[in-house]
Design a protein around this motif. Structure first.
Motif, PDB file in Angstrom:
ATOM      1  N   LEU A 137      -7.056   5.596   8.884  1.00 15.77           N
ATOM      2  CA  LEU A 137      -6.567   4.477   8.228  1.00 15.77           C
ATOM      3  C   LEU A 137      -5.974   3.763   9.211  1.00 15.77           C
ATOM      4  O   LEU A 137      -4.876   4.208  10.022  1.00 15.77           O
ATOM      5  CB  LEU A 137      -5.822   4.697   6.926  1.00 15.77           C
TER       6      LEU A 137
ATOM      7  N   THR B 270      -4.311  -0.656  10.281  1.00 18.47           N
ATOM      8  CA  THR B 270      -3.844  -1.826   9.837  1.00 18.47           C
ATOM      9  C   THR B 270      -4.275  -2.620  11.454  1.00 18.47           C
ATOM     10  O   THR B 270      -3.949  -2.528  12.310  1.00 18.47           O
ATOM     11  CB  THR B 270      -2.703  -2.208   9.635  1.00 18.47           C
TER      12      THR B 270
ATOM     13  N   ALA C  28      -6.368   6.006  -1.045  1.00 16.70           N
ATOM     14  CA  ALA C  28      -5.925   4.879  -0.328  1.00 16.70           C
ATOM     15  C   ALA C  28      -5.058   4.040  -1.539  1.00 16.70           C
ATOM     16  O   ALA C  28      -5.927   3.110  -1.996  1.00 16.70           O
ATOM     17  CB  ALA C  28      -7.005   4.079   0.650  1.00 16.70           C
TER      18      ALA C  28
ATOM     19  N   THR D 255      -6.693  -3.702   6.274  1.00 12.61           N
ATOM     20  CA  THR D 255      -6.829  -2.174   6.186  1.00 12.61           C
ATOM     21  C   THR D 255      -8.417  -1.867   6.487  1.00 12.61           C
ATOM     22  O   THR D 255      -9.328  -2.050   5.718  1.00 12.61           O
ATOM     23  CB  THR D 255      -6.393  -1.582   4.843  1.00 12.61           C
TER      24      THR D 255
ATOM     25  N   VAL E  32      -3.240   1.253  -3.646  1.00 11.67           N
ATOM     26  CA  VAL E  32      -2.400  -0.093  -3.558  1.00 11.67           C
ATOM     27  C   VAL E  32      -1.572  -0.178  -4.667  1.00 11.67           C
ATOM     28  O   VAL E  32      -1.710   0.117  -5.867  1.00 11.67           O
ATOM     29  CB  VAL E  32      -3.473  -1.375  -3.643  1.00 11.67           C
TER      30      VAL E  32
ATOM     31  N   ILE F  71     -10.373   1.627   7.002  1.00 11.92           N
ATOM     32  CA  ILE F  71     -10.706   2.964   6.442  1.00 11.92           C
ATOM     33  C   ILE F  71     -11.920   3.563   7.104  1.00 11.92           C
ATOM     34  O   ILE F  71     -13.041   2.935   7.043  1.00 11.92           O
ATOM     35  CB  ILE F  71     -10.780   3.369   5.066  1.00 11.92           C
TER      36      ILE F  71
ATOM     37  N   ARG G 107       0.854  -1.311  -0.040  1.00 15.30           N
ATOM     38  CA  ARG G 107      -0.017   0.123   0.093  1.00 15.30           C
ATOM     39  C   ARG G 107       0.881   1.261   0.046  1.00 15.30           C
ATOM     40  O   ARG G 107       1.709   1.216   0.806  1.00 15.30           O
ATOM     41  CB  ARG G 107      -0.985  -0.177   1.256  1.00 15.30           C
TER      42      ARG G 107
ATOM     43  N   THR H  17      -9.923  -5.222   3.196  1.00 15.84           N
ATOM     44  CA  THR H  17     -10.216  -3.875   3.452  1.00 15.84           C
ATOM     45  C   THR H  17     -11.513  -3.608   3.807  1.00 15.84           C
ATOM     46  O   THR H  17     -12.542  -4.183   3.257  1.00 15.84           O
ATOM     47  CB  THR H  17     -10.091  -2.959   2.133  1.00 15.84           C
TER      48      THR H  17
ATOM     49  N   ARG I 199      -3.709  -9.484   7.768  1.00 17.20           N
ATOM     50  CA  ARG I 199      -3.925  -8.235   8.351  1.00 17.20           C
ATOM     51  C   ARG I 199      -4.819  -7.523   7.379  1.00 17.20           C
ATOM     52  O   ARG I 199      -4.570  -7.514   5.986  1.00 17.20           O
ATOM     53  CB  ARG I 199      -2.583  -7.229   8.854  1.00 17.20           C
TER      54      ARG I 199
ATOM     55  N   ALA J 139      -1.193   7.051   2.222  1.00 15.75           N
ATOM     56  CA  ALA J 139      -2.631   7.452   1.880  1.00 15.75           C
ATOM     57  C   ALA J 139      -2.648   8.878   2.316  1.00 15.75           C
ATOM     58  O   ALA J 139      -2.042   9.482   3.017  1.00 15.75           O
ATOM     59  CB  ALA J 139      -3.489   6.649   3.104  1.00 15.75           C
TER      60      ALA J 139
ATOM     61  N   GLY K 255      -5.743 -10.285   0.199  1.00 17.03           N
ATOM     62  CA  GLY K 255      -5.982  -9.020   1.037  1.00 17.03           C
ATOM     63  C   GLY K 255      -7.459  -8.576   1.352  1.00 17.03           C
ATOM     64  O   GLY K 255      -8.284  -9.465   1.085  1.00 17.03           O
TER      65      GLY K 255
END
Length: 385
Positions: A74, A76, A122, A106, A124, A108, A63, A137, A104, A66, A135
């Protein structure tokens, strides 16, 4: 993180809802003959599928930095965060693999009542070392908040990921997702949006890069008065496969949805796929919905598949309709422009700009809008003369 082994939907549900599970082992092995996979080339996805049931977490996407205006944050978080999985239950084996193997996530967040002065950006930037990864989010917009969030994918690698979007009551969200990957990248994504009572969501989905991009977007309503507009723009070049699947699930009264996707295809083996499913359940009286897909085929050797589906279980609706068109370049328009002294290459570009005109304007970030316009221009210059 609560994750039931399997959820089986009722008999009236669409095929896309027949099986939901967080565990990829609950889904049969893919052969490519399944209705929901028959358009998708599976070979580029085999690495993700082979690693679907491994117990160890896999690398996530890289990432970039941001941009977070006041009122947004934001973070993690580990995979046991209780928010994860509260909106999305995977519909297919790849989505379940991404849920099973991400390490993990993300998150937002936009605070309740916040009105952001600028967009959340944000980015990637690929997958570590250009390899394969999974991933997750989670996007949460608090009640009565107003926000624009841009998630842009660039760089190299092979990625399967899930995106959960929870929009609180009375909130307004413009969500822009961009797939502008490097030429050899592969991306399979499931994005699910939950629209709160009297909330409004505009989702703009753009796909211009990558060898294979398959994006499944599903929408549900948490209360009456919800409004979701979904806009899509895609431009597939030679050998490129861009696939978009949507499911808008109307299960509560007095909600609205509007879907419009437009795609252009140019070059040998360019392939665009759009599948739009709208389900109006018996409880969803007062629903107003419409979906349309338009495709412009610019050369021989390109192909567009477009399948709108509408399932209605109640007669008490405000409106429900769908449409799909796929056509070749309009020679009459080209002749008209050339007869007024415009060179053939410029005339073609003008026609394509007109075809896409409505959609770039839906991107609320000027710099991104200009960059996407430049990308389309470059595509036309490569082979659209």
């Amino acid at each position: 993180m609560t994750a039931p082994a399997m959820v089986t939907a009722g008999a009236s549900s669409t095929k896309a809802q027949a099986l939901r599970s967080y565990d990829p082992r609950d889904f049969p092995e893919l052969t490519g003959r399944e209705e929901e996979w028959r358009f998708t080339p599976l070979r580029p996805l085999l690495g993700l599928l082979d690693g679907a049931t491994a117990d160890r977490p896999a690398p996530g996407p890289d990432r970039g930095e941001a941009v977070l205006p006041a009122g947004a944050s934001l973070a993690t978080v580990p995979r046991d965060d209780p928010r994860l999985g509260s909106v999305l239950t995977p519909f297919d084996k790849l989505s379940a693999a991404a849920y099973h193997r991400f390490e993990r996530a993300t998150v937002i967040s936009v605070a309740a009542g916040a009105r952001l002065a600028g967009p959340v950006l944000a980015p990637v930037t690929g997958v570590r070392d250009g390899g394969s990864g999974y991933g997750h989010t989670f996007i949460e917009v608090g009640a009565l908040a107003e926000a624009t969030i841009v998630v842009e994918h660039t760089g190299a690698g092979t990625l399967a990921d899930n995106v959960e979007v929870s929009v609180g009551d009375g909130a307004q969200l413009t969500l822009v997702t961009v797939a502008d990957w490097a030429p050899a990248a592969v991306h399979a994504q499931h994005l699910r949006i939950r629209v709160g009572r009297d909330a409004k969501v505009a989702h703009v989905q753009v796909a211009v890069g990558g060898a294979l991009v398959r994006q499944f977007t599903s929408v549900e309503y948490a209360g009456p008065g919800g409004d979701c507009e979904a806009y899509g723009l895609y431009f597939a070049g030679a050998g490129q496969h861009l696939e978009h699947r949507l499911l808008v699930d109307h299960a509560v009264p007095d909600c609205r949805s509007y879907v419009t996707y437009r795609g252009a295809l140019h070059g040998e083996g360019a392939h665009g796929v759009w599948i739009g499913d709208v389900l109006i359940r018996a409880t969803a009286t007062g629903t107003d919905t419409y979906e349309i897909n338009r495709n412009l085929v610019l050369s021989d050797g390109a192909r567009a598949d477009s399948v709108p589906n509408l399932e209605i279980e109640t007669g008490e609706v405000v409106g429900a309709g769908h449409a799909s068109t796929t056509g070749r370049f309009d020679d009459e328009q080209l002749f008209y422009l050339m007869s007024r002294g415009i060179p053939a290459g410029e005339a073609r570009r003008l026609v394509v700009r007109g075809f896409f005109a409505e959609l770039p304007a839906k991107v609320p970030v000027a710099e991104l809008r200009e960059r996407l316009g430049a990308t389309i221009e470059a595509r036309l210059a490569e082979g659209g003369q």
